[in-house]
Motif scaffolding. Structure first.
Motif, mmCIF file in Angstrom:
data_model
loop_
_atom_site.group_PDB
_atom_site.id
_atom_site.type_symbol
_atom_site.label_atom_id
_atom_site.label_comp_id
_atom_site.label_asym_id
_atom_site.label_seq_id
_atom_site.Cartn_x
_atom_site.Cartn_y
_atom_site.Cartn_z
ATOM 1 N N GLN A 124 -3.664 10.620 -2.339
ATOM 2 C CA GLN A 124 -4.178 9.400 -2.952
ATOM 3 C C GLN A 124 -3.621 8.189 -2.235
ATOM 4 O O GLN A 124 -2.495 8.212 -1.733
ATOM 5 C CB GLN A 124 -3.769 9.323 -4.417
ATOM 6 C CG GLN A 124 -4.546 10.226 -5.332
ATOM 7 C CD GLN A 124 -4.164 9.958 -6.766
ATOM 8 O OE1 GLN A 124 -2.991 9.907 -7.088
ATOM 9 N NE2 GLN A 124 -5.163 9.778 -7.623
ATOM 10 N N SER B 237 0.647 5.662 0.134
ATOM 11 C CA SER B 237 -0.153 6.869 0.260
ATOM 12 C C SER B 237 0.775 8.076 0.226
ATOM 13 O O SER B 237 1.760 8.123 0.955
ATOM 14 C CB SER B 237 -0.942 6.865 1.569
ATOM 15 O OG SER B 237 -1.575 8.115 1.758
ATOM 16 N N ASP B 238 0.436 9.056 -0.623
ATOM 17 C CA ASP B 238 1.244 10.273 -0.710
ATOM 18 C C ASP B 238 0.577 11.434 0.022
ATOM 19 O O ASP B 238 0.997 12.574 -0.109
ATOM 20 C CB ASP B 238 1.524 10.644 -2.160
ATOM 21 C CG ASP B 238 0.258 10.861 -2.961
ATOM 22 O OD1 ASP B 238 -0.842 10.738 -2.395
ATOM 23 O OD2 ASP B 238 0.374 11.154 -4.170
ATOM 24 N N LYS C 252 8.577 6.853 -5.890
ATOM 25 C CA LYS C 252 7.616 6.425 -6.902
ATOM 26 C C LYS C 252 8.272 6.657 -8.253
ATOM 27 O O LYS C 252 8.615 7.788 -8.591
ATOM 28 C CB LYS C 252 6.322 7.204 -6.762
ATOM 29 C CG LYS C 252 5.253 6.710 -7.686
ATOM 30 C CD LYS C 252 3.911 7.276 -7.341
ATOM 31 C CE LYS C 252 2.909 6.690 -8.282
ATOM 32 N NZ LYS C 252 1.569 7.060 -7.951
ATOM 33 N N LEU D 197 0.855 -1.174 0.000
ATOM 34 C CA LEU D 197 0.000 0.000 0.000
ATOM 35 C C LEU D 197 0.896 1.230 0.000
ATOM 36 O O LEU D 197 1.934 1.246 0.668
ATOM 37 C CB LEU D 197 -0.893 0.003 1.248
ATOM 38 C CG LEU D 197 -1.872 1.151 1.406
ATOM 39 C CD1 LEU D 197 -3.191 0.611 1.926
ATOM 40 C CD2 LEU D 197 -1.355 2.199 2.353
ATOM 41 N N GLY E 257 -2.177 -2.321 -3.683
ATOM 42 C CA GLY E 257 -1.697 -3.290 -4.655
ATOM 43 C C GLY E 257 -2.550 -4.536 -4.694
ATOM 44 O O GLY E 257 -3.274 -4.845 -3.754
ATOM 45 N N GLN F 21 -2.864 4.132 -2.954
ATOM 46 C CA GLN F 21 -2.799 3.052 -3.936
ATOM 47 C C GLN F 21 -2.691 1.729 -3.182
ATOM 48 O O GLN F 21 -1.803 1.569 -2.343
ATOM 49 C CB GLN F 21 -1.578 3.203 -4.829
ATOM 50 C CG GLN F 21 -1.622 4.359 -5.770
ATOM 51 C CD GLN F 21 -0.378 4.424 -6.627
ATOM 52 O OE1 GLN F 21 0.639 3.851 -6.283
ATOM 53 N NE2 GLN F 21 -0.478 5.129 -7.742
ATOM 54 N N VAL G 249 2.042 -3.041 -5.161
ATOM 55 C CA VAL G 249 1.975 -1.779 -5.893
ATOM 56 C C VAL G 249 3.191 -1.716 -6.813
ATOM 57 O O VAL G 249 4.315 -1.899 -6.380
ATOM 58 C CB VAL G 249 1.972 -0.580 -4.922
ATOM 59 C CG1 VAL G 249 1.947 0.724 -5.693
ATOM 60 C CG2 VAL G 249 0.799 -0.661 -3.968
#
Length: 105
Positions: free
Chosen positions: A46, A42-43, A103, A40, A50, A48, A54
């Motif tokens: 958002q 998180s920024d 990322k 998982l 997986g 995300q 991810v």
């Protein structure tokens, strides 16, 4: 910014600057690691998740310490059977400092 990653069959939370004690990993103190099994990410805006991982997210970390946890006592007994067994155990760990979450885009 944070991420949930998998290492040694367990899941851990990673935040930049935090120190996390993982299951024993090979390496010397001061070496850099890349943890790429991110579940998982998180920024802050958002999140995300997986399925199961991810893609294009990696965690940069540096080994801070190789050590052992406190001793735990394992005690077994069977009542009325004159059976007692006492055993100690210290689990090895690797402490890592999270340098950043990247990322790749």
């Amino acid at each position: 910014m944070y991420a949930i990653f998998k290492s040694g069959g367990r899941q851990y939370e990673a935040r930049p600057g935090a120190v996390v004690k993982l299951e024993k990993l090979p390496g010397e103190v001061g070496e850099n690691l890349t943890l790429d099994q991110v579940l998982l990410f998180s920024d802050g805006e958002q999140v995300q998740v997986g399925q199961p991982l991810v893609q294009d997210v990696a965690i940069r970390a540096r080994i801070v310490e190789q050590g052992r946890h406190r001793k735990i006592i394992v005690f077994k007994s069977k009542r009325r059977k004159d059976y007692q067994k006492k055993q100690g155990h210290r689990q090895y760990y690797t402490a890592v400092r999270i340098d950043g979450i990247e990322k790749q885009a």
